[in-house]
Design an enzyme around this catalytic site. Sequence first.
Site, PDB file in Angstrom:
ATOM      1  N   ASP A 176       0.830  -1.211   0.000  1.00  0.00           N
ATOM      2  CA  ASP A 176       0.000   0.000   0.000  1.00  0.00           C
ATOM      3  C   ASP A 176       0.859   1.253   0.000  1.00  0.00           C
ATOM      4  O   ASP A 176       1.595   1.512   0.951  1.00  0.00           O
ATOM      5  CB  ASP A 176      -0.899  -0.003   1.244  1.00  0.00           C
ATOM      6  N   MET A 223      -2.277   4.653  -3.650  1.00  0.00           N
ATOM      7  CA  MET A 223      -3.283   5.596  -3.128  1.00  0.00           C
ATOM      8  C   MET A 223      -2.629   6.970  -3.107  1.00  0.00           C
ATOM      9  O   MET A 223      -2.326   7.527  -2.060  1.00  0.00           O
ATOM     10  CB  MET A 223      -3.731   5.145  -1.726  1.00  0.00           C
ATOM     11  N   MET A 282     -12.609  -1.313  -2.976  1.00  0.00           N
ATOM     12  CA  MET A 282     -12.296  -0.988  -1.579  1.00  0.00           C
ATOM     13  C   MET A 282     -13.502  -1.366  -0.713  1.00  0.00           C
ATOM     14  O   MET A 282     -14.628  -0.936  -0.993  1.00  0.00           O
ATOM     15  CB  MET A 282     -12.013   0.514  -1.415  1.00  0.00           C
ATOM     16  N   GLY A 296      -6.767   4.282   3.343  1.00  0.00           N
ATOM     17  CA  GLY A 296      -5.909   5.114   4.183  1.00  0.00           C
ATOM     18  C   GLY A 296      -5.343   4.390   5.397  1.00  0.00           C
ATOM     19  O   GLY A 296      -4.254   4.708   5.852  1.00  0.00           O
ATOM     20  N   PHE A 297      -6.098   3.434   5.899  1.00  0.00           N
ATOM     21  CA  PHE A 297      -5.662   2.773   7.133  1.00  0.00           C
ATOM     22  C   PHE A 297      -6.043   1.303   7.139  1.00  0.00           C
ATOM     23  O   PHE A 297      -7.067   0.926   6.557  1.00  0.00           O
ATOM     24  CB  PHE A 297      -6.310   3.452   8.352  1.00  0.00           C
ATOM     25  N   GLY A 298      -5.238   0.522   7.835  1.00  0.00           N
ATOM     26  CA  GLY A 298      -5.600  -0.868   8.065  1.00  0.00           C
ATOM     27  C   GLY A 298      -6.515  -0.956   9.277  1.00  0.00           C
ATOM     28  O   GLY A 298      -6.735   0.034   9.978  1.00  0.00           O
ATOM     29  N   GLY A 299      -7.060  -2.127   9.484  1.00  0.00           N
ATOM     30  CA  GLY A 299      -7.830  -2.378  10.703  1.00  0.00           C
ATOM     31  C   GLY A 299      -9.199  -1.728  10.776  1.00  0.00           C
ATOM     32  O   GLY A 299      -9.759  -1.591  11.867  1.00  0.00           O
ATOM     33  N   GLY A 355      -9.800  -4.505   2.407  1.00  0.00           N
ATOM     34  CA  GLY A 355     -10.229  -3.795   3.617  1.00  0.00           C
ATOM     35  C   GLY A 355     -11.188  -4.620   4.465  1.00  0.00           C
ATOM     36  O   GLY A 355     -12.246  -5.032   3.999  1.00  0.00           O
ATOM     37  N   GLY A 356     -10.772  -4.902   5.692  1.00  0.00           N
ATOM     38  CA  GLY A 356     -11.651  -5.609   6.624  1.00  0.00           C
ATOM     39  C   GLY A 356     -11.913  -7.059   6.258  1.00  0.00           C
ATOM     40  O   GLY A 356     -12.907  -7.646   6.674  1.00  0.00           O
TER      41      GLY A 356
END
Length: 219
Positions: free
Chosen positions: A36, A69, A138, A143-146, A177-178
């Site tokens: 990423d 990204m 997506m 922008g973020f993991g978790g 994602g997730g």
Amino acid sequence: MTPIRIAPSILASDFLSLKDQIKLVQKGGADWLHLDVMDGHFVPNITIGPPIVASIRKHTNLPLDVHLMIEEPDQYLEAFRSAGADNITVHQEACVHLHRTVQRIKELGALAGVALNPATPVALLSDIIEEIDLVLIMSVNPGFGGQRFIPACKRRLSEVRALAKSVKKSIYIEVDGGIDITTAHSVVRAGANVLVAGTAIFQQENITKAVVQLRKSCS
Ligand code: DX5
Ligand code: ZN
């Protein structure tokens, strides 16, 4: 049936132990390594650039699946390809001349992917689907993991599958994602054939086993 590919996202790894952690996912049967790249503009986070991709390239033969990204990705395509990227995915939202960008990625010899944010209609790809190798849906905001999985992505995955079928094209349909053992099965049913997972792999006590279990949970 298309085999499912598991693409661990190193965003959730321990960067100082990355070499060892890559070995652990390989042992578990990972198919690709998902990298990423974030620029602090297109998304509110900053991660890695071409030098890190080049270092990773020296330590694995897994295909490197680079998810850009970033704004103005055209400026960096060559650098990421030279660093060893096998797949280069750009965001539709970041590309004014998407057709040109996709052609450039292919000229460089990489697979060309296009990613869509959760609020971007799949129909926006209808005039370019024949040109691309991979669509990344997506299932969180990038922008973020978790983050928590957004269920509406399942309908969107089915739309991508239908769109590809309508032009008789076999493509990679990637979801990002997730993704974990509770969500994997439903996204595969909806049409995904590449699963990206960060937290569900690198944040687990047994990283190798996490890859194996994620694959098992797909069927
Ligand atoms: C998010 C990234 C993802 C991220 C997924 O913007 O594109 O690849 O690493 O992380 P998890 O699997 O933790 O949701
Ligand atoms: Zn990603």
